[in-house]
Structures are given as structure tokens and as C-alpha cells.
Enzyme design. Structure first.
Site, short mmCIF file in Angstrom:
data_model
loop_
_atom_site.label_atom_id
_atom_site.label_comp_id
_atom_site.label_asym_id
_atom_site.label_seq_id
_atom_site.Cartn_x
_atom_site.Cartn_y
_atom_site.Cartn_z
N GLU B 124 31.46 19.70 6.86
CA GLU B 124 29.92 18.29 7.56
C GLU B 124 30.54 17.26 6.14
O GLU B 124 29.77 17.79 5.47
CB GLU B 124 29.16 19.29 7.83
N ASP B 190 17.80 21.34 -5.21
CA ASP B 190 17.29 19.65 -6.05
C ASP B 190 16.53 19.28 -6.62
O ASP B 190 15.28 19.86 -6.18
CB ASP B 190 17.46 18.32 -4.31
N ASP B 192 12.71 16.81 -7.94
CA ASP B 192 13.37 15.44 -7.80
C ASP B 192 11.61 15.34 -8.24
O ASP B 192 10.42 15.78 -8.63
CB ASP B 192 12.41 15.31 -6.78
N SER B 241 20.94 12.08 -8.83
CA SER B 241 20.89 11.73 -7.65
C SER B 241 20.78 9.97 -7.44
O SER B 241 20.40 9.70 -6.12
CB SER B 241 19.55 11.99 -6.67
N ARG B 243 18.31 7.77 -8.21
CA ARG B 243 16.85 6.86 -8.66
C ARG B 243 16.26 7.91 -9.01
O ARG B 243 16.22 7.47 -10.83
CB ARG B 243 15.95 6.93 -7.04
N HIS B 247 20.81 16.44 -8.89
CA HIS B 247 21.44 17.66 -8.02
C HIS B 247 22.34 18.31 -8.63
O HIS B 247 22.63 17.88 -9.58
CB HIS B 247 22.19 16.94 -6.60
#
Lengths: 506, 502
Positions: B124, B190, B192, B241, B243, B247
Site C-alpha cells: 500500500e 518513530d 519525535d 523525518s 523536521r 524513523h
């Protein structure tokens, strides 16, 4: 689709009769099982011939055990309580003696355990829901038994399993010792033994950081072996059930086993309790038409509800009447008294109408009239919870069936309050059970709450065998137990325990 | 493949897109503005047209020329609105997809083989189109078709999901429930920066600077070490990522084929500190699990420099209170409070040392010195240990932004990070899409004398700052394919041996 599947099925009469033993098993190519361990991993299906009766009976016995186990779960019993509760149940239905006991029944017990497991596998392979449930309960049962095993027998059993673990040798142990200790939080007096497996085999231990990981291998402490065996058991059972599900349609066997299997899987809704005539209490008290009102406080909700409807309307529709008549028959009301009971209850109806429209039904229920089979069987058996829970829902305006199932939760709560069950906590629990379609659990919950003082007493004084307090699965059982509990003195003075001599109720 | 040549609007399943604005119009517009989008080999014959000329035709030349300003601006603070728009400008993005995004290695990375197989074909892709439209369940037979779709639809970014049991485009044709299900995806992580807000003092929210990027560095080190040493994974790709985060994509076969339960257990193994303000006390068991021992060894130097010195997390009275809350002994807390009240200008490094000196002076009552060491370890872990967004890792069908797409907010390309040279990676010098296009122009200006033939030999990405990142990625993918081929060959060999027997 339907047409296609029936078309492909050969008419049983025309089917080539193949004696399987003449085909691929000219001489038996299997080794008869010897059951060296008390526990069984159920990897090898049974191969011996057994009687059809045994097939069914053993299956029912196991089902009983699983149902009790599930009931424990539904009622949030702690593991310790579950074990306590299950011990007599297991003793009664699926007793397994240890090797040490040298019991002469050992082989038969293990055979029964083995065969009943495979029978139920067939019965519960058909739908994903049943598979899931069966798997969960079997795993629990397995765990329960594994824990009850003595240490050395458990070790022998685990050693016999085909698992891919490798014990750490002394060198490896010496190299990683401090890390192994830290990772698996070994205490001072713990055994210092580890084995290694692929980490994927022990995801839950990895998640809790209870293992040492090195390059994808998990170093597991021996105490976790039980968990791993359980996981492996679940996994193999899961794949086994899926396999069974795929092959089930090919069994092409609908005369002997299919009805039994169907019945067994039906029984999973609420295990079938066959009615036995001991469930009457006529040996302790004289039951006649006039005493029903007084006894109705011992009735389960389904019957109390019918009784109230009857008193309110002086009439009951056919289905309700049948259900109620059979119940009354079951508690020991004889036919004459039963006819009197109905005649009096239908007070708005003329004798003539009663005779022509209602009398026959009552007599038929007692096996007084009707076909030969009906007479020989002395009429129908009283309906069990299973019957009430699986029959079609009554249409509007009818009251038969199990109210826990047929009533909307709000109406059910109102009904319970009307019959004097007002405990808020209890009603909340009932509402929850009903929401999850655990109707008989709700009913048992009500029973336990309304009889809690008496239950406590017989437990404390050890008056009753623990298996006599198991889950109620039949309205007549409900009545009998309620009656006995409320009349403990009577039961004792009459020296008739629950296992008392069967006197029948004719 | 019949659907391969269909126009983009046919490719789009209208039910899949969340349409907030009039979508059909926007799609047509995108289509028209890009007449050469149907040209199959736009990248294959690069740089023959002068870029300047191309942009001369465009109305928004102004926006483009403003990119020079961005280039000089090295901060990643949120850009002014006009520049932000420039990054998602369809012309610029379309140029980027045509000339720069390395679709071929990207394809190989997802496909695990040079020839297309279900690993890629049933995978996908989800496009975020302009106007907040989101299109899921796209799939492509080849890398070229993916590139073509990107060039014509000009998604602001696209995300990669799992390989499904059947082609995701055919998911509505299945008869039985459950036969459309995810079967393979890289294990992803991930990290962040927002999860670090309670402990970072230099920036907050979307902004980052070199100081707080150190947190991401620490996280990468710890997670990378655990994945390699503990779980034995080898093919781990770290990606900026765009900004303020990073990842990780783990492509080992063993990792790709894990079900959700296994993913959950890896996430559980790695995650400790919750990101919220007064996170639950984490209750780390003693003796420390070897994973923590190793992590602390990696993190300790960072704690001294990057946390205590650079972040100075316990500067103000309020921040100091946070530190005191973490200490369990009331006597010790009272003594420290007194000391720091009288000397308010002590730095975090000094305060950290004060804990020991005050404790040694006999202010420890309810716990023993050994336990104080544990408490200080806990604090170190809280201030340095990776803060992962665990949910991303737990589900096989979680979508994650593809490497090399452009971050719509900053314009920076999501480039891979070479963990061997982790310290050298500077998120603030990652090229933006506008810079890259400018670099192509600059290259052409510089190499005016080169023959057209020679120019054609140089791919567009080689003319830009993308070069090291693409080269790293190609090397990484080549390794992965080599490993993958090995496995396959030995399997084939096994199969061959077996078939010989029969």
C-alpha cells in the site's frame, strides 16, 4: 451454493461401503498409545476403536469440566479459588491419577482424557468463535493440571515434549553469568539454569524484559518453561483446530458422529444437564397442587415468571404451559395433582373447555397418553437451561423461555426487583452478564446471592460435597438446591443428603 | 498491466480519498499543468531542457526565486507562509519527483529483489494530495508506475504501508472477510522531538536546534544497538523525518514477517519513559537488565555534556523542583532545597554533583547510598533514554512516511542517516527541495562546456547535495538485496535437492 454442496454428497445408501481397516490399515500401522505421563499434549489423535457411547459420554464429561472452568472465569474467580473449585469437579468428571498412585484405573483415565479431548476438537472446530473458546478453556485446563502435577512428573512430561530448546552449557553460562542473572532476575537460591530459543517463541517475556537477548536468541530461565509449554500448547491446539475445521466437511459422516458432535457443540451455550428424577423433593415434603404457591419462592426466574403470569391472567399459552408442566413434573408433582393445579389455576374456564383443550396436554406431558414412545419414556423430560437458551425466541406476548435471555435488560431488572432481588451490586452484575449473553451465569449469580447465608453454612460445616454446589444448569436443579438449602434441617433430619437414595417421583 | 497505463484520475478510487476541497478540479489542474507527465522516461533523458527556460513559463517565478533566501537561512524555524507554499508547489514537487527522488533504489528496497514481486506490487502507498486530500490503498506494479503517479498527482508526501495478501486495489473484490490482510512490513520506529518537550529547554514544539538534536542521536544509538545486538537485525535504515525526528525501518526478513504481537513485544522491550510531563515512575528493576546497562553506557557521556551542560534542565526554581520531586528522601530534598535557595545560580552540573555531596554529608535517611545510586540512574535514564512513539511500531499496517519525500513544512528531503557517521549528520543542513533544484541549475551553469552526451551521463541527483544520501541508500539497498538473494538461493537449492529425490 447450497445446491452444489448437497449434490456432491453421495446418498448414504449408495455410498461405497469401505471398511477402513481393509483399506489403508490392513494391519494397524500405529502404535497404541501408552500414556507414560499424566499430562497429555494431545499431538497424536486416538487410534483405537471405542464404543459410540463412550465417544459421547467422555465428550460430555469433558464439556462439563470446561463449562465449569468457564463459569469460574466469568465470575472472576482468582486462580486459587478456581483451583479450589475445580478440584472436586475434575475429580468427578475427568479424574487423572499420577504415576505414583499406581492406580489400576490410570490407563483408562488417561485414555478417556485423550479421547474426550479429540472428540471435542471435532465438535468445536466448526466456527471461529467455538474454536477460540475451546482453545482458551483447554489451555486453562492444561495449565491447571500442569500446576497440580508433582515437580518430578512435570519435569518428565516437559522433557518428553518435542520442543526446540537447548540448555545452556557450562561454558556459555560462565561467559554470560552476570548478565543472565540480571536479565532474568534470578534470586539467590534459584536454580541457575537457562535455555535458549528464538526470541519469537517468548514474545511476552521479551516484552517484560525477563530474558537476556543476544542476536535474536532469547536466554530464558528454566522457571519460565511452564509459560512456554502453555504457549506451545495453545499454538499447536490452534493450528490443530484450524486443520480440523478444514477437514470437517470431508468427514462425510452424518449418521453416527455428526448428531453427537452437533449436540456437543450446542451444549457449549450452556452444558446440557440431563434431568434425573432425583431432582424432585417429594421424598422430603408432600407436594400437591395447593403447595405450589408456597414452593414458588424456590423457583428459578423462568418458572417464577410463568407462575406469576399464571396467577395474574389465570391462563398460560401452550409453550409456557408445556415448560411449566414439565418443571412441575420434575419437582415431584404427580399427574393427578398437576391436573388439579391447572384446573384450579384456569379459573375463568369451564370444565368442559378445560377437558377438551387442556387436559390432554398435561396427560401427554406425563406420558399418560400419546404414542408408544411417549408412554414408555413417561412423557418429556423437563426442559434444561440449554433447551430454554437455544430454542427460538418467543414472539411478542409469550412468556416462555429464559427471562435472562428473552427480556430486555431493563424489563429483566424490573422483574427481578418484583420477585425481591434488589441488591444493586448484584443487579449491575446481572446486567453485565446478560449484556455478554451469559444468561445462565446471571441466573447462578442470583441464586448464589439469594442463598448466600445457606451456602456459607454448608461450606463452613462441610455438609455438602463441593461438586454439589457447581453451576446450575437445569431449572429443576435450581429448585431442588434452593429447597434443600432453605430446609437444611429437614434434609438432615430425614437423613437424605443430596446424594440420598433415589426414590423417584412417579 | 492494464491499470498501469490508465490515467491518474482512473487510478484514483474516489471512495478512498478524503475530499475536503473540490478534488476532481484540482486533479485536472495538476494534470494540465504538467503536460509532460505522461512522458514515460522523463528522468531517463535528463537536463536537456534548460531549467531556467522551463520556469520562465511559469507564473510563480517569484516564489521560486525566493528559494535563494531559504538556502542561506540555516534555522529550521517554521517558514513564512509563502515559502511554505513553495515546498508543496506542484511544479517544484513535480520536478522533484521527475528528476531527484530515487525511485529505483526505493523500489528495490521495498521489493527485496530486482524484478517486481508482490513485496512491492501488493504494497500500500498512501498519497497526501494538496488540499488535505488523502488517498489510501494505492499500489503499483513497477517503480516507474509509482514515479509516474507521483509526477502526475504531485502528492505533498506519500507513505508506505504493508504488503497485503492481495493487491490493495482489489481489496473490494474479495468475497471472504479476512482474506484481505496485511502480511508483511518492515518493523518501524518513530522518534519525535515533541516527546522530549518536558526535558528540553532550548526549543519546543516543531522547532529544533543542534542542541536538542542530540536527543535524537542518543535515541538512535540506543535503539540501533538494541536492534542489532539483542534482536540480531542487520538491515536498519534510519531516516530523517524532515523536521524534528527520525524513523527507523528494519528490513530483515525476520523483522518484516513479524505479527502484531511480536511487534508489540519489541516495542515493550524498548519503551520505558513515557513522554508526558510527570510520567509514571518507570519502576526499573534491579539489577539492571543488560539492555539498560548497555544503554546507560552509551548515554552517560551525553548526559554530562548534552543534558547537564547544554540543556541545563534544572536552572529555574520551577525546574529545580522537578528534580527534587524525583528524589525520594525528604531529608535529602530539604537539605538540597536549602542549599540551592541560598545559591540560586548553580548550574545543573553543579546541582547534579550536589546530590552526592549533600548525601555524603549525612542527609540521607530513608534510603541507603546504594539506593541513591539507583535513583540517580533512574533520573539519567529519564533524561536520556529514547522516547519512542510505540504505537507506530506495534501495528503491521501502520503507514509511515517514505524516505526521500519532501517534508511539506520545511521543504527538507527525508534523507537517510548513516548511523556509522551519526555525529556528522546535521538536520539543519539537509537540503530543501528548492535548493536542490537550484543546484541542478548551478551545475549546468558551471559545466556549460561539457558536451550534451557527457551531461546526459550524469543523473540529476548527482548534481546536487542529494548525492551522498542517495549513494548511501543505494549501498544499503544493495546489501539488503545481496542478503535477500542469498536466502533465496539457498532455499532454491534446497528445493532443487528435494525435487531430485523424488
Amino acid at each position: 451454493m447450497l445446491a452444489a454442496s448437497t449434490a456432491s454428497r453421495i446418498d448414504p445408501k449408495k455410498r461405497a461401503v469401505l471398511d477402513p481397516r481393509k483399506q489403508q490399515f490392513v494391519k494397524s500401522q500405529w502404535v497404541d498409545q501408552t500414556y507414560p505421563n499424566r499430562m497429555n499434549f494431545y499431538t497424536i489423535p486416538p487410534t483405537e476403536d471405542i464404543a459410540l457411547e463412550d465417544f459421547e459420554e467422555w465428550g460430555i464429561a469433558r464439556l462439563k469440566v470446561l463449562a465449569e472452568l468457564e463459569a469460574c472465569q466469568f465470575r472472576n474467580r482468582s486462580p486459587a479459588e478456581t483451583e479450589e473449585y475445580m478440584r472436586p469437579v475434575l475429580e468427578k468428571w475427568l479424574r487423572l491419577d499420577s504415576n505414583k498412585s499406581r492406580s489400576p484405573d490410570m490407563h483408562l483415565q488417561r485414555k478417556k482424557d485423550h479421547y474426550s479431548h479429540w472428540t471435542l476438537r471435532l465438535a468445536f472446530a466448526s466456527t471461529a468463535d467455538l474454536r477460540q473458546r475451546f482453545m482458551r478453556l483447554e489451555t486453562q485446563l492444561f495449565k491447571l493440571r500442569l500446576q497440580a502435577d508433582s515437580a518430578d512428573e512435570r519435569r518428565d512430561f516437559i522433557k518428553s515434549l518435542p520442543m526446540s530448546w537447548e540448555m545452556l552449557d557450562a561454558d556459555e553460562k560462565a561467559t554470560w553469568l552476570s548478565e543472565l542473572r540480571a536479565a532474568t532476575s534470578v534470586r539467590k537460591d534459584d536454580e541457575e539454569n537457562w535455555f535458549k530459543v528464538d526470541w519469537e517463541k517468548v514474545p511476552d517475556l521479551v516484552e517484560r524484559r525477563q530474558v537476556l537477548l543476544k542476536k535474536g536468541k532469547a536466554y530464558v530461565h528454566v522457571r519460565e518453561q511452564t509459560t512456554m509449554v502453555l504457549n506451545e500448547f495453545t499454538r499447536s491446539l490452534e493450528s490443530g483446530l484450524e486443520l480440523a475445521a478444514r477437514f470437517l466437511p470431508r468427514m462425510d459422516e452424518d449418521n453416527r458422529l455428526a448428531p453427537i458432535l452437533h449436540h456437543l457443540s450446542q451444549s457449549f451455550v450452556a452444558p446440557d444437564a440431563s434431568y434425573n428424577e432425583n431432582n424432585g423433593v417429594s421424598d422430603m415434603t408432600n407436594i400437591h397442587a395447593g403447595s405450589i404457591d408456597g414452593l414458588s419462592s424456590h423457583f428459578p426466574l423462568c418458572m417464577q415468571n410463568l407462575h406469576r403470569e399464571l396467577r395474574k391472567n389465570s391462563h398460560l399459552k401452550h409453550q409456557s404451559r408445556l415448560q411449566y408442566t414439565l418443571f412441575l413434573k420434575g419437582i415431584g408433582l404427580n399427574m393427578q395433582e398437576c391436573i388439579i393445579f391447572w384446573r384450579k389455576a384456569f379459573k375463568l374456564i369451564t370444565d368442559e373447555k378445560f377437558k377438551s383443550e387442556y387436559l390432554y396436554n398435561v396427560r401427554h406431558a406425563y406420558g399418560d397418553v400419546g404414542g408408544d414412545a411417549n408412554k414408555r419414556g413417561r412423557g418429556y423430560s423437563p426442559f434444561s437451561c440449554q433447551k430454554l437458551l437455544t430454542e427460538p425466541l418467543p414472539s411478542a406476548g409469550l412468556n416462555h423461555g429464559c427471562p435472562y435471555r428473552t427480556y430486555s435488560p431493563d424489563n429483566l431488572i424490573a422483574l427481578l426487583q418484583n420477585v425481591g432481588v434488589g441488591d444493586r451490586e448484584l443487579l449491575r452484575a446481572v446486567r453485565e452478564d446478560v449484556g455478554r449473553m451469559r444468561y445462565h451465569i446471571a441466573c447462578n449469580r442470583v441464586f448464589e446471592s439469594t442463598h448466600k447465608n445457606e451456602i456459607k453454612k454448608v461450606k463452613d460445616e462441610n455438609l455438602w460435597n463441593a461438586s454439589e454446589l457447581d453451576t446450575i444448569l437445569h431449572p429443576n436443579e435450581y429448585f431442588k438446591r434452593s429447597f434443600l438449602l432453605k430446609n437444611l434441617s429437614l434434609a438432615r433430619s430425614g437423613d437424605i443428603g443430596v446424594d440420598g437414595p433415589s426414590q423417584g417421583s412417579n | 498491466m492494464p491499470h498501469a497505463v490508465s490515467s491518474p484520475s482512473e487510478n484514483m478510487d474516489p471512495e478512498d480519498s478524503v475530499m475536503s476541497n473540490a478534488p476532481a478540479q484540482a486533479l485536472d489542474a495538476a494534470d494540465n499543468s504538467q503536460p509532460d507527465s505522461s512522458m514515460p522516461d522523463a528522468v531517463a533523458k535528463p537536463a536537456t531542457a534548460n531549467l531556467e527556460e522551463m520556469f520562465d513559463d511559469d507564473d510563480d517565478e517569484d516564489e521560486f526565486s525566493s528559494s535563494a533566501a531559504i538556502r542561506s537561512d540555516q534555522s529550521s524555524q517554521p517558514e513564512p507562509a509563502s515559502q511554505k507554499a513553495a515546498y508543496s508547489d506542484s511544479n517544484i514537487l513535480s520536478q522533484f519527483y521527475q528528476r531527484l527522488l530515487p525511485f529505483r533504489p526505493l523500489f528495490q528496497w521495498l521489493n527485496h529483489s530486482a524484478t517486481p514481486q508482490p513485496d512491492f506490487q501488493h504494497r500500500e502507498f498512501a498519497f497526501t494530495l494538496s488540499g488535505d486530500r488523502y488517498v489510501r490503498y494505492q499500489s503499483f506494479a513497477t517503480a516507474d508506475l509509482l514515479r509516474k503517479a507521483c509526477v502526475s498527482l504531485v502528492p505533498e508526501r506519500f507513505e508506505i504501508g504493508p504488503q497485503y495478501s492481495i493487491n490493495p486495489r482489489d481489496r473490494k473484490t474479495v468475497l471472504k472477510a479476512g482474506s484481505f490482510r496485511p502480511i508483511m512490513k518492515e518493523l518501524v520506529f518513530d522518534i519525535d522531538m515533541t516527546d522530549y518537550d518536558p526535558i528540553r529547554t532550548c526549543c519546543s514544539g516543531a522547532a529544533i536546534c543542534h542542541k536538542c538534536w542530540q536527543f535524537i542521536n542518543m535515541a538512535i544509538k540506543v535503539v540501533d544497538a538494541a536492534l542489532r545486538d539483542d534482536f540480531g537485525f542487520q538491515h536498519i535504515l534510519w531516516v530523517y523525518s524532515g523536521r524534528r525526528g527520525a524513523h527507523a525501518w528494519v528490513s530483515d526478513k525476520r523483522a518484516r514477517e513479524m505479527d502484531d504481537a511480536k511487534r508489540r513485544s519489541i516495542a515493550g522491550y524498548l519503551v520505558v519513559v513515557t513522554g508526558n510531563e510527570h510520567g509514571k515512575r518507570m519502576g526499573i528493576r534491579r539489577p539492571l537488565h543488560p539492555h539498560f546497562e548497555r544503554s546507560l553506557k552509551l548515554l552517560n557521556p551525553h548526559f554530562q555534556t548534552d543534558v547537564l551542560e547544554d540543556q541545563d534542565p534544572w536552572q529555574t526554581a520551577e525546574q529545580t523542583q522537578k528534580l527534587l520531586d524525583l528524589l525520594p528522601d525528604p531529608t535529602l530534598v530539604a537539605a538540597l532545597q536549602k542549599k540551592w535557595d541560598s545559591a540560586p545560580n548553580r548550574t545543573s552540573t553543579q546541582k547534579w554533583a550536589d546530590i552526592d555531596s549533600v548525601a555524603e554529608a549525612g542527609n540521607l535517611k530513608s534510603i541507603n547510598p546504594r539506593q541513591l545510586v539507583d535513583v540517580k540512574q533512574d533520573i539519567r535514564i529519564e533524561y536520556t533514554y529514547p522516547r519512542l512513539d510505540a504505537e507506530v511500531s506495534k501495528k503491521q499496517n501502520h503507514l509511515l512516511k517514505s524516505p526521500f519525500v519532501v517534508h511539506p513544512g520545511t521543504g527538507r528531503v527525508c534523507v537517510p542517516i548513516d548511523v556509522r557517521k551519526l555525529e556528522d549528520f546535521d538536520p539543519l543542513s539537509v537540503p530543501t527541495v528548492t535548493q536542490l533544484l537550484q543546484q541542478i541549475d548551478d551545475w549546468h551553469t558551471k559545466n556549460r562546456d561539457m558536451s550534451e552526451e557527457e551531461k546526459a551521463k550524469v543523473a540529476d541527483w548527482q548534481k546536487t547535495a542529494m548525492k551522498p544520501y542517495v549513494e548511501y541508500f543505494r549501498g544499503y539497498v544493495a546489501n539488503l538485496l545481496k542478503e535477500e538473494g542469498k536466502g533465496k538461493r539457498s532455499r532454491d537449492a534446497d528445493g532443487g535437492a528435494e525435487s531430485m529425490e523424488f
